[in-house]
Write a protein that holds these residues in place. Structure first.
Motif, short mmCIF file in Angstrom:
data_model
loop_
_atom_site.label_atom_id
_atom_site.label_comp_id
_atom_site.label_asym_id
_atom_site.label_seq_id
_atom_site.Cartn_x
_atom_site.Cartn_y
_atom_site.Cartn_z
N VAL A 87 42.77 32.60 37.41
CA VAL A 87 41.98 33.76 37.84
C VAL A 87 42.95 34.85 38.28
O VAL A 87 43.24 35.02 39.47
N ASP A 88 43.51 35.56 37.30
CA ASP A 88 44.50 36.58 37.61
C ASP A 88 44.24 37.88 36.87
O ASP A 88 44.99 38.85 37.02
N LYS A 89 43.18 37.92 36.04
CA LYS A 89 42.84 39.15 35.31
C LYS A 89 41.40 39.02 34.81
O LYS A 89 40.84 37.92 34.74
N GLU A 90 40.79 40.14 34.46
CA GLU A 90 39.44 40.12 33.92
C GLU A 90 39.45 39.53 32.50
O GLU A 90 40.29 39.88 31.68
N LYS A 91 38.50 38.63 32.25
CA LYS A 91 38.40 38.03 30.93
C LYS A 91 37.05 37.35 30.79
O LYS A 91 36.34 37.12 31.79
N VAL B 206 35.42 36.14 34.27
CA VAL B 206 36.30 36.40 35.42
C VAL B 206 36.31 37.92 35.57
O VAL B 206 36.66 38.63 34.63
N PHE B 207 35.91 38.42 36.73
CA PHE B 207 35.74 39.86 36.89
C PHE B 207 36.37 40.34 38.19
O PHE B 207 36.51 39.58 39.16
N ALA B 208 36.77 41.60 38.20
CA ALA B 208 37.36 42.19 39.40
C ALA B 208 36.26 42.49 40.41
O ALA B 208 35.19 42.99 40.07
N VAL B 209 36.54 42.16 41.68
CA VAL B 209 35.59 42.47 42.75
C VAL B 209 36.41 42.85 43.98
O VAL B 209 37.16 42.06 44.51
N GLU B 210 36.25 44.09 44.41
CA GLU B 210 37.02 44.65 45.51
C GLU B 210 38.51 44.44 45.24
O GLU B 210 39.04 44.90 44.24
N ASN B 211 39.23 43.71 46.10
CA ASN B 211 40.67 43.53 45.91
C ASN B 211 41.04 42.18 45.33
O ASN B 211 42.19 41.75 45.40
N THR B 212 40.05 41.49 44.73
CA THR B 212 40.33 40.17 44.21
C THR B 212 39.53 39.94 42.94
O THR B 212 39.06 40.89 42.31
N PHE B 213 39.37 38.70 42.54
CA PHE B 213 38.62 38.37 41.34
C PHE B 213 37.50 37.39 41.68
O PHE B 213 37.64 36.54 42.56
N GLY B 214 36.39 37.55 40.99
CA GLY B 214 35.29 36.62 41.13
C GLY B 214 35.00 35.96 39.79
O GLY B 214 35.55 36.35 38.76
N THR B 215 34.15 34.95 39.79
CA THR B 215 33.78 34.25 38.56
C THR B 215 32.27 34.06 38.53
O THR B 215 31.63 33.94 39.58
N ASP B 216 31.71 34.04 37.33
CA ASP B 216 30.31 33.68 37.20
C ASP B 216 30.05 33.10 35.82
O ASP B 216 30.85 33.26 34.89
N VAL B 217 28.94 32.38 35.71
CA VAL B 217 28.52 31.74 34.47
C VAL B 217 27.03 32.00 34.28
O VAL B 217 26.25 31.81 35.21
N LYS B 218 26.64 32.50 33.09
CA LYS B 218 25.23 32.80 32.81
C LYS B 218 24.81 32.14 31.51
O LYS B 218 25.51 32.20 30.50
N LEU B 219 23.62 31.50 31.55
CA LEU B 219 23.06 30.91 30.34
C LEU B 219 22.51 32.03 29.46
O LEU B 219 21.72 32.87 29.91
N LEU B 220 22.92 32.06 28.20
CA LEU B 220 22.46 33.08 27.25
C LEU B 220 21.16 32.63 26.60
O LEU B 220 20.99 31.47 26.24
N GLU B 221 20.25 33.57 26.44
CA GLU B 221 18.96 33.25 25.83
C GLU B 221 19.11 33.09 24.31
O GLU B 221 19.90 33.76 23.69
#
Length: 293
Positions: free
Chosen positions: A255-259, A278-293
């Motif tokens: 988790v070091d860059k957006e991807k 993996v996405f930028a959020v404020e001064n760090t990175f966050g992660t999420d997972v979404k089920l695609l329809e």
């Protein structure tokens, strides 16, 4: 200070009622941190994901029990109550709902392991060189966690800084609070230092890059024969647990860059796809997972 630590590690009444109240209180606090504290990478939330506070709580219980078996049983019950309650309290506030309990499988394994570990851990009360050896695995784990937190704080200050400080503060605390002889204090500090150096060596060799685990709770009707793959192989690696009621995929990625990539689950004629970010959020990175329809 000496009177306080002697009270904390050996002078408390650790009745069954106190153990249960302790477990409920820590569960309430931990779930509150996970629900209300933002952004997600603040140190206050680490209690819900990593071991440093739970090592501290376990040592408090073990050193305040009178017998090894009592230590094992009360530490086990403490974790058996506190860990599922943490997820239960979060269910109404989480998009995952009951799927949160997919994380509990790993904590349940550790809960079972507290029985032998806390039995042996009771001998910390002996305050001798054997106690130092018993403490050593916990010193190693604290060093691993502490180094990881400090590295995160350096990359994205000040996130996880307090957790890193707390890990190394525990090593120093145990050296002076659990042992009376100067030899044992020094030995504990030296072991803590050597553990820290050992953890840092691979970090230097890899340039400081580390992996983060992302949990994907899969569809309930996925069979153990299903295959799970990542569209972008450079994104990371994936492991699965498909032989349990809660089907889980674990993605390990830096988790070091957006991807972003697609996780695909193929189970016979059925295909499920998840967007992994993996996405930028404020001064760090966050992660999420979404089920695609």
């Amino acid at each position: 200070m000496k009177k306080f630590t002697d009270k904390l590690f050996g002078g408390l009444k650790m009745s069954w009622l106190n153990v249960i109240l302790f477990a409920v209180a820590t569960a309430v606090y931990t779930s509150a941190m996970m629900i209300f504290v933002r952004p997600i990478d603040l140190s206050f939330r680490d209690i819900g994901a990593t071991f440093e506070w739970w090592i501290f709580f376990a040592i408090i219980i073990m050193t305040n029990c009178k017998k090894p078996l009592e230590s094992a049983l009360k530490t086990f019950v403490f974790f058996l109550i506190s860990q599922p309650l943490i997820y239960l309290f979060q269910v109404p506030f989480s998009e995952m709902g009951w799927g949160l309990f997919g994380y509990y499988r790993y904590w349940f394994i550790w809960t079972l392991l507290t029985l032998p570990m806390a039995f042996v851990g009771w001998y910390l009360k002996k305050r001798n060189w054997i106690s130092v050896l018993i403490l050593s695995p916990m010193l190693l784990l604290l060093a691993m966690l502490g180094v990881g937190f400090i590295q995160s704080a350096i990359k994205n200050p000040p996130y996880h800084l307090l957790s890193g400080i707390f890990c190394f503060a525990q090593i120093i605390l145990y050296a002076f609070a659990l042992f009376d002889k100067k030899r044992d204090k020094i030995l504990t500090l030296v072991i803590g230092l050597l553990c820290t150096i050992a953890v840092l060596i691979p970090s230097f060799l890899t340039g400081g890059n580390s992996e983060t685990m992302m949990i994907v709770v899969l569809e309930k009707d996925v069979t153990p024969s299903a295959t799970v793959t990542l569209e972008d192989e450079d994104f990371g690696r994936v492991e699965t647990s498909l032989d349990t009621d809660t089907k889980v995929a674990r993605i390990y990625t830096a988790v070091d860059k957006e991807k972003s990539t697609i996780l695909t689950v193929k189970d016979g004629n059925k295909i499920y796809k998840y967007r992994v970010n993996v996405f930028a959020v404020e001064n760090t990175f966050g992660t999420d997972v979404k089920l695609l329809e």
